[in-house]
Enzyme design. Sequence first.
Site, mmCIF file in Angstrom:
data_model
loop_
_atom_site.group_PDB
_atom_site.id
_atom_site.type_symbol
_atom_site.label_atom_id
_atom_site.label_comp_id
_atom_site.label_asym_id
_atom_site.label_seq_id
_atom_site.Cartn_x
_atom_site.Cartn_y
_atom_site.Cartn_z
ATOM 1 N N TYR A 53 69.327 45.272 9.142
ATOM 2 C CA TYR A 53 69.039 44.770 10.697
ATOM 3 C C TYR A 53 70.314 44.217 11.422
ATOM 4 O O TYR A 53 71.117 43.354 10.845
ATOM 5 C CB TYR A 53 67.944 43.813 10.655
ATOM 6 C CG TYR A 53 66.714 44.229 10.271
ATOM 7 C CD1 TYR A 53 66.479 45.508 10.146
ATOM 8 C CD2 TYR A 53 65.804 43.261 9.959
ATOM 9 C CE1 TYR A 53 65.342 46.073 9.797
ATOM 10 C CE2 TYR A 53 64.390 43.627 9.485
ATOM 11 C CZ TYR A 53 64.153 44.991 9.345
ATOM 12 O OH TYR A 53 62.945 45.489 8.838
HETATM 13 N N1 LIG Z 1 60.161 47.759 6.505
HETATM 14 C C1 LIG Z 1 60.365 48.423 7.677
HETATM 15 O O1 LIG Z 1 60.896 49.599 7.367
HETATM 16 C C2 LIG Z 1 60.462 47.877 8.940
HETATM 17 C C3 LIG Z 1 60.639 48.636 9.983
HETATM 18 C C4 LIG Z 1 60.475 48.264 11.250
HETATM 19 C C5 LIG Z 1 60.253 46.788 11.606
HETATM 20 N N2 LIG Z 1 60.249 45.878 10.475
HETATM 21 C C6 LIG Z 1 59.910 44.473 10.564
HETATM 22 O O2 LIG Z 1 58.841 44.282 11.401
HETATM 23 C C7 LIG Z 1 59.102 43.507 12.486
HETATM 24 C C8 LIG Z 1 58.315 43.834 13.725
HETATM 25 O O3 LIG Z 1 58.085 45.562 13.777
HETATM 26 P P1 LIG Z 1 58.420 45.977 15.131
HETATM 27 O O4 LIG Z 1 59.348 45.441 15.877
HETATM 28 O O5 LIG Z 1 58.216 47.473 14.865
HETATM 29 O O6 LIG Z 1 56.888 45.559 15.685
HETATM 30 P P2 LIG Z 1 56.061 45.838 17.036
HETATM 31 O O7 LIG Z 1 55.198 44.744 17.375
HETATM 32 O O8 LIG Z 1 55.505 47.324 16.948
HETATM 33 O O9 LIG Z 1 57.136 46.146 18.273
HETATM 34 C C9 LIG Z 1 57.843 44.966 18.933
HETATM 35 C C10 LIG Z 1 58.480 45.451 20.052
HETATM 36 O O10 LIG Z 1 57.656 45.464 21.196
HETATM 37 C C11 LIG Z 1 57.982 44.897 22.447
HETATM 38 N N3 LIG Z 1 57.151 44.015 22.707
HETATM 39 C C12 LIG Z 1 56.516 43.108 21.737
HETATM 40 N N4 LIG Z 1 55.652 42.348 22.379
HETATM 41 C C13 LIG Z 1 55.720 42.596 23.764
HETATM 42 C C14 LIG Z 1 55.138 42.255 25.008
HETATM 43 N N5 LIG Z 1 54.429 40.916 24.710
HETATM 44 N N6 LIG Z 1 55.333 42.661 26.052
HETATM 45 C C15 LIG Z 1 56.106 43.664 26.140
HETATM 46 N N7 LIG Z 1 56.817 44.314 25.184
HETATM 47 C C16 LIG Z 1 56.719 43.638 24.007
HETATM 48 C C17 LIG Z 1 59.412 44.634 22.154
HETATM 49 O O11 LIG Z 1 60.260 45.739 22.433
HETATM 50 P P3 LIG Z 1 61.041 45.792 23.732
HETATM 51 O O12 LIG Z 1 61.242 44.655 24.252
HETATM 52 O O13 LIG Z 1 61.982 46.827 23.177
HETATM 53 O O14 LIG Z 1 60.044 46.876 24.592
HETATM 54 C C18 LIG Z 1 59.381 44.395 20.771
HETATM 55 O O15 LIG Z 1 60.748 44.208 19.947
HETATM 56 C C19 LIG Z 1 60.685 43.946 12.817
HETATM 57 O O16 LIG Z 1 61.309 42.961 13.400
HETATM 58 C C20 LIG Z 1 60.946 43.615 11.267
HETATM 59 O O17 LIG Z 1 61.405 42.541 10.945
HETATM 60 C C21 LIG Z 1 60.084 46.511 9.060
#
Ligand SMILES: NC(=O)c1ccc[n+]([C@@H]2O[C@H](COP(=O)([O-])OP(=O)(O)OC[C@H]3O[C@@H](n4cnc5c(N)ncnc54)[C@H](OP(=O)(O)O)[C@@H]3O)[C@@H](O)[C@H]2O)c1
Length: 331
Positions: A53
């Site tokens: 990351y």
């Molecule tokens: N194991 C794996 O392969 C893997 C893969 C991915 C993630 N992860 C982990 O899981 C965590 C979360 O995953 P994810 O980031 O994919 O979660 P997610 O909840 O699907 O997406 C989060 C993204 O949505 C947007 N967002 C979130 N809340 C919001 C709101 N209230 N209003 C508007 N936009 C909003 C933001 O992106 P924008 O601001 O860019 O729009 C934020 O970065 C990561 O940080 C990481 O630690 C693991």
Amino acid sequence: MQYRKFGRTGLTVSRLIIGTGTFGKQTDEAESFRMLDRVADAGVNIIDTADIYPGGADLTEVGRAEEFTGRWLKGKRGNFIVGTKAGFPMGPLQWDRGTSRKHLMDAIDASLKRLDTDYVDLYQVHTDDTETPLEETAEALDAIVRSGKARYIGVSNFLAYRLARAIGRQDTLRLARYASAQPRYNLLFREIERDLLPLAQEENLAVIPFNPLAGGLLTGKYRQSQSPDKGRFSAEVGSFGAMYKARYWHEREFDTITRLGAIAEEIGEPLPKLAVAWILANPAVTSVILGASRTEQLADTLAAADYGLDPEVKAKLDELTVDYRRGDAGR
Ligand SMILES: NC(=O)c1ccc[n+]([C@@H]2O[C@H](COP(=O)([O-])OP(=O)(O)OC[C@H]3O[C@@H](n4cnc5c(N)ncnc54)[C@H](OP(=O)(O)O)[C@@H]3O)[C@@H](O)[C@H]2O)c1
């Protein structure tokens, strides 16, 4: 905040986990610290990071999220459960990736250095490396646990049959056993309900899904006709933008979101809160990993922790997204 046992371990963790995937790219260090302060105030006691990351194809950025996390943890390391991962490419060499003994032994030391700590609580294989024998990975992880560098081990992005085989091998060889699985899971991607979640329940594995908002799509902030130039679905996040678009940017998903939004409006709750609460309501799920690029985004998703989803609303959400359980919806 609610807390739950981490699978069959003695650990107790908050039902929400803070993800650090944006740290060092979309989110600078000061904002990352604000985010960590905010979730700690809300009772979150577990942090999810990874060696790669916030990287993707750009190897110059990898490691920043662990560095930010390590600096924030200074003086309070003992108050948090820290999980990291290894397996995705960290350098140009063939052994800078995967789960060979050689890479894992290097990777754990590099992560500990960036996190500025002597141990991680949870060390996870980030993705299944089918070219390395299961025994080699299991023995390397066992050595890492015995050395005290990691307290528990887990997997991410594993198919159920591979995880079942790996656990069987660990048990037979009396090696440290995977305690957790970190799959992708949300209202638009439910395939794990068929195999992985039943396996996790039988084996009492902790399940900590990521991507609860489908990268932000489940906030309802996007329109299919308007391609964003900022955020997760844009070139701002390098190759991830195209990957997320291939996964979710389709008429069917947008149509589902419109209908999910109508349910949210009817009961007067924000859709992101419902999307996270829906995952938490699944008895197979231990905790959900939240993601954000700005601290304010966490208000709705943090609120899901203490929200009891009405079973009738849950049933409606289940029914509306039932097609995403099937393989043909998986991208
Ligand atoms: N194991 C794996 O392969 C893997 C893969 C991915 C993630 N992860 C982990 O899981 C965590 C979360 O995953 P994810 O980031 O994919 O979660 P997610 O909840 O699907 O997406 C989060 C993204 O949505 C947007 N967002 C979130 N809340 C919001 C709101 N209230 N209003 C508007 N936009 C909003 C933001 O992106 P924008 O601001 O860019 O729009 C934020 O970065 C990561 O940080 C990481 O630690 C693991």
